[in-house]
Design a protein around this motif. Structure first.
Motif, PDB file in Angstrom:
ATOM      1  N   UNK A  70       0.839  -1.196   0.000  1.00  0.00           N
ATOM      2  CA  UNK A  70       0.000   0.000   0.000  1.00  0.00           C
ATOM      3  C   UNK A  70       0.878   1.251   0.000  1.00  0.00           C
ATOM      4  N   UNK A  71       1.937   1.225   0.780  1.00  0.00           N
ATOM      5  CA  UNK A  71       2.870   2.345   0.845  1.00  0.00           C
ATOM      6  C   UNK A  71       3.588   2.536  -0.493  1.00  0.00           C
ATOM      7  N   UNK A  72       3.922   1.434  -1.139  1.00  0.00           N
ATOM      8  CA  UNK A  72       4.579   1.492  -2.447  1.00  0.00           C
ATOM      9  C   UNK A  72       3.648   2.093  -3.499  1.00  0.00           C
ATOM     10  N   UNK A  73       2.361   1.728  -3.461  1.00  0.00           N
ATOM     11  CA  UNK A  73       1.392   2.279  -4.414  1.00  0.00           C
ATOM     12  C   UNK A  73       1.205   3.772  -4.180  1.00  0.00           C
ATOM     13  N   UNK A  74       1.200   4.213  -2.951  1.00  0.00           N
ATOM     14  CA  UNK A  74       1.048   5.627  -2.634  1.00  0.00           C
ATOM     15  C   UNK A  74       2.262   6.409  -3.141  1.00  0.00           C
ATOM     16  N   UNK A  75       3.449   5.872  -2.917  1.00  0.00           N
ATOM     17  CA  UNK A  75       4.664   6.535  -3.400  1.00  0.00           C
ATOM     18  C   UNK A  75       4.683   6.588  -4.918  1.00  0.00           C
ATOM     19  N   UNK A 130       4.632   9.949  -7.155  1.00  0.00           N
ATOM     20  CA  UNK A 130       5.690  10.141  -8.144  1.00  0.00           C
ATOM     21  C   UNK A 130       5.100  10.382  -9.536  1.00  0.00           C
ATOM     22  N   UNK A 131       4.083   9.602  -9.900  1.00  0.00           N
ATOM     23  CA  UNK A 131       3.427   9.768 -11.200  1.00  0.00           C
ATOM     24  C   UNK A 131       2.758  11.139 -11.292  1.00  0.00           C
ATOM     25  N   UNK A 132       2.111  11.561 -10.226  1.00  0.00           N
ATOM     26  CA  UNK A 132       1.461  12.872 -10.202  1.00  0.00           C
ATOM     27  C   UNK A 132       2.498  13.991 -10.332  1.00  0.00           C
ATOM     28  N   UNK A 133       3.605  13.869  -9.614  1.00  0.00           N
ATOM     29  CA  UNK A 133       4.672  14.876  -9.696  1.00  0.00           C
ATOM     30  C   UNK A 133       5.280  14.919 -11.089  1.00  0.00           C
ATOM     31  N   UNK A 134       5.484  13.742 -11.680  1.00  0.00           N
ATOM     32  CA  UNK A 134       6.035  13.673 -13.031  1.00  0.00           C
ATOM     33  C   UNK A 134       5.077  14.308 -14.036  1.00  0.00           C
ATOM     34  N   UNK A 135       3.785  14.055 -13.902  1.00  0.00           N
ATOM     35  CA  UNK A 135       2.773  14.659 -14.776  1.00  0.00           C
ATOM     36  C   UNK A 135       2.776  16.175 -14.641  1.00  0.00           C
ATOM     37  N   UNK A 136       2.864  16.669 -13.416  1.00  0.00           N
ATOM     38  CA  UNK A 136       2.905  18.115 -13.189  1.00  0.00           C
ATOM     39  C   UNK A 136       4.152  18.723 -13.815  1.00  0.00           C
ATOM     40  N   UNK A 137       5.263  18.010 -13.714  1.00  0.00           N
ATOM     41  CA  UNK A 137       6.510  18.484 -14.315  1.00  0.00           C
ATOM     42  C   UNK A 137       6.390  18.580 -15.829  1.00  0.00           C
TER      43      UNK A 137
END
Length: 151
Positions: free
Chosen positions: A6-11, A15-22
């Protein structure tokens, strides 16, 4: 599901959200940097409406649109003149505008020259291509060419 998965999926999600924003930010910055900065043009000192007509021998006749008098004949390569005219003509072709409307050669009060196509709104700041190239167009103004070149 275990706590570590669960922690891995959250990370991974973060990360995917941050990459998309970038990616969105980088795209926006790129678009903003490609917008051309254009300073206001000086007022026109002289505007001459011209038509450029292709001749069978490959030359181009330059005609004053108002008086219907021949101003000049462009012969030989005349690469810069032909290139500038081709650029404007291609835009007319895309918009299905014929060759009848005149172009405007504008001598500005600050000495710059602009070739404009009022039918498409496209403009070429001729001084951007150097003095020699802009002089090819300045001579089409005849009586004012010396005055323009000296500024």
């Amino acid at each position: 599901m275990s706590r570590s998965s669960s922690s891995l999926m959250t990370k991974t999600s973060v990360l995917a959200l941050a990459l998309g924003a970038l990616v969105v930010f980088a795209t926006w910055v790129t678009q903003q940097s490609q917008q051309m900065v254009r300073y206001p043009d000086a007022p026109a000192a002289l505007i001459k409406q011209l038509r450029f007509e292709d001749r069978a021998d490959g030359s181009i006749t330059v005609v004053d649109y108002q008086t219907k008098q021949q101003v000049d004949v462009i012969t030989g390569e005349a690469g810069f003149v032909r290139g500038a005219l081709r650029t404007l003509a291609q835009e007319r072709k895309r918009r299905e505008i014929g060759s009848e409307p005149p172009f405007e050669l504008i001598a500005r009060q600050d000495g710059r020259l602009t070739l404009s196509d009022p039918s498409t709104g496209r403009m070429i700041d001729l001084e951007s291509f150097g003095v020699i190239n802009s002089q090819h167009f300045a001579r089409l103004l005849r009586t004012d060419a010396n005055q323009i070149q000296q500024r």
